[in-house]
Design a protein around this motif. Structure first.
Motif, short mmCIF file in Angstrom:
data_model
loop_
_atom_site.label_atom_id
_atom_site.label_comp_id
_atom_site.label_asym_id
_atom_site.label_seq_id
_atom_site.Cartn_x
_atom_site.Cartn_y
_atom_site.Cartn_z
N LEU A 1 1.15 4.22 -3.02
CA LEU A 1 0.84 5.63 -2.74
C LEU A 1 2.06 6.55 -2.79
O LEU A 1 1.97 7.68 -3.27
CB LEU A 1 0.17 5.75 -1.37
CG LEU A 1 -1.20 5.11 -1.24
CD1 LEU A 1 -1.67 5.14 0.20
CD2 LEU A 1 -2.21 5.76 -2.16
N TRP B 1 2.47 6.09 -7.63
CA TRP B 1 1.68 7.23 -8.09
C TRP B 1 2.54 8.46 -8.42
O TRP B 1 2.39 9.05 -9.49
CB TRP B 1 0.58 7.57 -7.09
CG TRP B 1 -0.25 8.73 -7.54
CD1 TRP B 1 -0.33 9.95 -6.94
CD2 TRP B 1 -1.07 8.81 -8.71
NE1 TRP B 1 -1.16 10.77 -7.66
CE2 TRP B 1 -1.63 10.10 -8.75
CE3 TRP B 1 -1.38 7.92 -9.73
CZ2 TRP B 1 -2.49 10.52 -9.76
CZ3 TRP B 1 -2.24 8.34 -10.74
CH2 TRP B 1 -2.77 9.62 -10.74
N LEU C 1 0.83 -1.21 0.00
CA LEU C 1 0.00 0.00 0.00
C LEU C 1 0.87 1.26 0.00
O LEU C 1 0.62 2.20 -0.77
CB LEU C 1 -0.94 -0.01 1.21
CG LEU C 1 -1.91 1.16 1.29
CD1 LEU C 1 -2.79 1.25 0.05
CD2 LEU C 1 -2.76 1.04 2.53
#
Length: 141
Positions: A95, A99, A91
């Motif tokens: 993030l 990204w 995760l």
């Protein structure tokens, strides 16, 4: 459900941040350093200097703290151990690594190959950081 042990989050987070900082130093000096310098010159940007490096070092420790906090937050649902550390790492990688790199690539700010290598490197670094930080974390008794 038990409370998050913030003392252990800080200890684990500092260890995770140290792992990230060491990894980023290896990535940005011997591995991609020359390529990064060339890209910065091509874009008429100054070389990455002391102020930026200081910001990156602090940022890596913040990422480490957030990573171990995330591990602690999801641990009651997924259980203690490597599986939960890997979930937290994935995760955080999506993030904080994928990204931003995707955005820099889409805008043409950085070359795709450079971003690809750095992003894959980041996956390994954040997994190792999560395993190290999760290893130090334990619930308050």
């Amino acid at each position: 459900m038990t409370q998050i042990n913030m003392k252990r989050v800080v200890l684990g987070g500092l260890l995770a941040g140290l792992v990230i900082n060491i990894s980023e130093t290896i990535l940005n000096i011997p591995v991609l350093g020359q390529q990064m310098e060339e890209v910065m010159k091509e874009r008429n940007l100054p070389a990455v200097g002391g102020g930026a490096i200081g910001g990156f070092v602090i940022g890596a420790f913040v990422l480490g703290l957030l990573l171990v906090w995330l591990y602690a937050a999801i641990r009651p649902r997924f259980g203690a151990g490597a599986k939960t550390a890997l979930i937290a790492a994935l995760l955080m990688w999506l993030l904080a690594y994928v990204w931003p790199s995707f955005s820099l690539g889409l805008m043409g700010i950085m070359p795709t190959k450079l971003l690809f290598v750095a992003t894959l490197w980041g996956l390994a670094e954040v997994i190792i950081a999560a395993l190290a930080g999760g290893w130090l974390y334990m619930e308050a008794t």
